[in-house]
Design a protein around this motif. Sequence first.
Motif, PDB file in Angstrom:
ATOM      1  N   THR A 140       0.881  -1.159   0.000  1.00 22.79           N
ATOM      2  CA  THR A 140       0.000   0.000   0.000  1.00 22.79           C
ATOM      3  C   THR A 140       0.923   1.215   0.000  1.00 22.79           C
ATOM      4  N   ILE A 141       0.675   2.187  -0.887  1.00 19.15           N
ATOM      5  CA  ILE A 141       1.582   3.334  -1.003  1.00 19.15           C
ATOM      6  C   ILE A 141       1.864   3.944   0.360  1.00 19.15           C
ATOM      7  N   GLY A 142       0.846   4.109   1.151  1.00 19.02           N
ATOM      8  CA  GLY A 142       1.011   4.687   2.486  1.00 19.02           C
ATOM      9  C   GLY A 142      -0.313   4.695   3.204  1.00 19.02           C
ATOM     10  N   ASN A 143      -0.297   5.137   4.431  1.00 20.49           N
ATOM     11  CA  ASN A 143      -1.513   5.119   5.237  1.00 20.49           C
ATOM     12  C   ASN A 143      -2.222   6.465   5.174  1.00 20.49           C
ATOM     13  N   GLU A 144      -3.352   6.493   4.471  1.00 24.45           N
ATOM     14  CA  GLU A 144      -4.194   7.684   4.427  1.00 24.45           C
ATOM     15  C   GLU A 144      -3.394   8.924   4.037  1.00 24.45           C
ATOM     16  N   THR A 145      -2.565   8.772   3.005  1.00 21.64           N
ATOM     17  CA  THR A 145      -1.686   9.865   2.609  1.00 21.64           C
ATOM     18  C   THR A 145      -2.457  11.094   2.153  1.00 21.64           C
ATOM     19  N   ASN A 146      -3.720  10.921   1.771  1.00 24.21           N
ATOM     20  CA  ASN A 146      -4.491  12.093   1.339  1.00 24.21           C
ATOM     21  C   ASN A 146      -4.694  13.106   2.453  1.00 24.21           C
ATOM     22  N   GLN A 147      -4.513  12.686   3.717  1.00 21.28           N
ATOM     23  CA  GLN A 147      -4.710  13.645   4.798  1.00 21.28           C
ATOM     24  C   GLN A 147      -3.665  14.755   4.784  1.00 21.28           C
ATOM     25  N   PHE A 148      -2.539  14.546   4.075  1.00 23.84           N
ATOM     26  CA  PHE A 148      -1.523  15.597   3.980  1.00 23.84           C
ATOM     27  C   PHE A 148      -1.866  16.644   2.923  1.00 23.84           C
ATOM     28  N   ALA A 149      -2.942  16.427   2.153  1.00 19.25           N
ATOM     29  CA  ALA A 149      -3.197  17.259   0.983  1.00 19.25           C
ATOM     30  C   ALA A 149      -4.235  18.351   1.207  1.00 19.25           C
ATOM     31  N   GLY A 150      -4.840  18.415   2.371  1.00 24.34           N
ATOM     32  CA  GLY A 150      -5.870  19.430   2.587  1.00 24.34           C
ATOM     33  C   GLY A 150      -6.372  19.427   4.009  1.00 24.34           C
ATOM     34  N   GLU A 151      -7.426  20.223   4.249  1.00 21.61           N
ATOM     35  CA  GLU A 151      -8.022  20.276   5.568  1.00 21.61           C
ATOM     36  C   GLU A 151      -8.522  18.889   5.981  1.00 21.61           C
ATOM     37  N   PRO A 152      -8.495  18.610   7.290  1.00 18.40           N
ATOM     38  CA  PRO A 152      -8.161  19.496   8.403  1.00 18.40           C
ATOM     39  C   PRO A 152      -6.688  19.487   8.819  1.00 18.40           C
ATOM     40  N   HIS A 153      -5.787  18.979   7.996  1.00 19.94           N
ATOM     41  CA  HIS A 153      -4.375  18.982   8.372  1.00 19.94           C
ATOM     42  C   HIS A 153      -3.904  20.418   8.620  1.00 19.94           C
ATOM     43  N   PRO A 154      -3.104  20.632   9.668  1.00 23.86           N
ATOM     44  CA  PRO A 154      -2.700  22.009   9.988  1.00 23.86           C
ATOM     45  C   PRO A 154      -1.685  22.608   9.020  1.00 23.86           C
ATOM     46  N   ASP A 155      -1.011  21.773   8.224  1.00 29.82           N
ATOM     47  CA  ASP A 155       0.011  22.294   7.310  1.00 29.82           C
ATOM     48  C   ASP A 155       0.016  21.457   6.033  1.00 29.82           C
ATOM     49  N   PRO A 156      -1.036  21.567   5.231  1.00 27.91           N
ATOM     50  CA  PRO A 156      -1.177  20.654   4.099  1.00 27.91           C
ATOM     51  C   PRO A 156      -0.297  21.004   2.912  1.00 27.91           C
ATOM     52  N   ASP A 157      -0.009  19.997   2.093  1.00 27.56           N
ATOM     53  CA  ASP A 157       0.679  20.165   0.814  1.00 27.56           C
ATOM     54  C   ASP A 157      -0.387  20.314  -0.265  1.00 27.56           C
ATOM     55  N   ARG A 158      -0.629  21.543  -0.687  1.00 24.83           N
ATOM     56  CA  ARG A 158      -1.737  21.820  -1.599  1.00 24.83           C
ATOM     57  C   ARG A 158      -1.429  21.299  -3.006  1.00 24.83           C
ATOM     58  N   ILE A 159      -2.407  20.615  -3.579  1.00 22.02           N
ATOM     59  CA  ILE A 159      -2.288  20.124  -4.950  1.00 22.02           C
ATOM     60  C   ILE A 159      -3.659  20.158  -5.599  1.00 22.02           C
ATOM     61  N   GLU A 160      -3.667  19.957  -6.916  1.00 16.13           N
ATOM     62  CA  GLU A 160      -4.896  19.802  -7.676  1.00 16.13           C
ATOM     63  C   GLU A 160      -5.147  18.315  -7.942  1.00 16.13           C
ATOM     64  N   PRO A 161      -6.377  17.935  -8.261  1.00 19.64           N
ATOM     65  CA  PRO A 161      -6.674  16.524  -8.514  1.00 19.64           C
ATOM     66  C   PRO A 161      -5.777  15.886  -9.578  1.00 19.64           C
ATOM     67  N   GLU A 162      -5.405  16.637 -10.609  1.00 17.51           N
ATOM     68  CA  GLU A 162      -4.532  16.074 -11.646  1.00 17.51           C
ATOM     69  C   GLU A 162      -3.162  15.716 -11.070  1.00 17.51           C
ATOM     70  N   GLN A 163      -2.671  16.528 -10.153  1.00 17.06           N
ATOM     71  CA  GLN A 163      -1.390  16.220  -9.510  1.00 17.06           C
ATOM     72  C   GLN A 163      -1.518  15.005  -8.598  1.00 17.06           C
ATOM     73  N   ALA A 164      -2.629  14.925  -7.895  1.00 15.53           N
ATOM     74  CA  ALA A 164      -2.861  13.756  -7.045  1.00 15.53           C
ATOM     75  C   ALA A 164      -2.875  12.478  -7.868  1.00 15.53           C
ATOM     76  N   ASP A 165      -3.524  12.521  -9.015  1.00 20.99           N
ATOM     77  CA  ASP A 165      -3.623  11.338  -9.859  1.00 20.99           C
ATOM     78  C   ASP A 165      -2.256  10.949 -10.414  1.00 20.99           C
ATOM     79  N   ALA A 166      -1.477  11.942 -10.821  1.00 23.09           N
ATOM     80  CA  ALA A 166      -0.136  11.656 -11.339  1.00 23.09           C
ATOM     81  C   ALA A 166       0.739  11.046 -10.256  1.00 23.09           C
ATOM     82  N   TRP A 167       0.610  11.531  -9.044  1.00 25.26           N
ATOM     83  CA  TRP A 167       1.391  10.997  -7.912  1.00 25.26           C
ATOM     84  C   TRP A 167       1.026   9.532  -7.660  1.00 25.26           C
ATOM     85  N   LEU A 168      -0.256   9.232  -7.630  1.00 29.13           N
ATOM     86  CA  LEU A 168      -0.686   7.847  -7.438  1.00 29.13           C
ATOM     87  C   LEU A 168      -0.156   6.942  -8.543  1.00 29.13           C
ATOM     88  N   ALA A 169      -0.268   7.394  -9.778  1.00 28.59           N
ATOM     89  CA  ALA A 169       0.183   6.582 -10.908  1.00 28.59           C
ATOM     90  C   ALA A 169       1.679   6.315 -10.820  1.00 28.59           C
TER      91      ALA A 169
END
Length: 412
Positions: A140-169
Amino acid sequence: MNDCPRFGVNYTPSRGWFHHWLDFDLDDVRRDLDAIAGLGLDHVRVFPLWPVFQPNRTLIRARAVDQLVALVDAAGERGLDVNVDGLQGHLSSFDFRPAWLSTWHRRNMFAEPDVVEAEADYLRTLAAALADRPNFIGMTIGNETNQFAGEPHPDPDRIEPEQADAWLARLLAACEQAAPAKSHLHSFYDAAWYLDDHPFTPAQAARRGFATAIHSWVFNGTAQTYGSNSVAVDHHAAYLIELSKAWSLDAHRPVWLQEVGAPAPHIPPGQAAEFALATIANALDCPDLYAVTWWCSHDVDRALADFPEVEYSLGLLANDGRVKPAGAAVARLAEQVRRDWAPPPPRRTALVLDLPEHPGKRSICAPGGAFFEAYMNQVAAGTRPAVVLAERASDAAHLDARGISEVRRSSG
């Protein structure tokens, strides 16, 4: 998919929690795995701590990798298969990102090319080390890695859905390159399904990797809104499974209930076994269920400080290895299912979800949302609802492939 679903547990070491990687003792691991195997489970999901294994962007510690291989081998000796989560990432309210991504070295873990390549190298290294182990399920790539990408994380790494998809691929491809015969996937927490405008999307959850991973936690507002003894609580995991199937391009894509637990006080401790039995039974009534993996194996040692109270009591086993009532219940159910398994019939009635992938008001699907409540009302009325996207509600081939013979509209 007609195979009997697998039963397993997320391995939380009894001594030192996941900090055990700093002071690795194979005898301790063997004792824990003996207790897990004693429950009659068939797999574990394990969590290398990313900063321990890759403390520098260009340094992956060989000794740590060897210790992971030793853990996987010890599991195999006890009849346990192993899924390995790579990027830890986030565990039980704590973040474990390496120093080369934080403070003075702050970089986006999803979008910066040298960072993504370092992550790919790390996952490739772990997968290659385990590729020849017959009991290695995959990464598994990681545990709930999407929590780093937006709220409610206090210091998220902002991305767009296209970037998220490229990262997963990219990262799934790295796992596949290193261990091509294995089953690799990724996992999201429920923001992907429930949070408006979250950059990781339901379609990504349901289309990337060999299976869709579901993490079902009723402390997300389900128990608070509907009560611990409610249809919504007992069917939350099944709802997420069926919601995910609406977004899949494969009518029979496997779905892995990869995390589910009985969080106190939302589920009173005396109801944990009953909750486990109801939740798992309802999940088993969903076609194409690949596995149920309980969170977690052992309670967190109360000598460890600063965990949220809920995290100390989620185990099937007490910290000293004693089997808890929920552990005994899951063990009995696993044995019964293996003995008497018959695949559930198709869910003939589907509730129509009118929702674009992104942007979209995914909150209608969340606890308290209009679609969530429409679904649970159908369940309370005795229906076994599936979910179909509005754009496919008139697609006869799609409906037939899923065994759906009736679609019902909802205000959601």
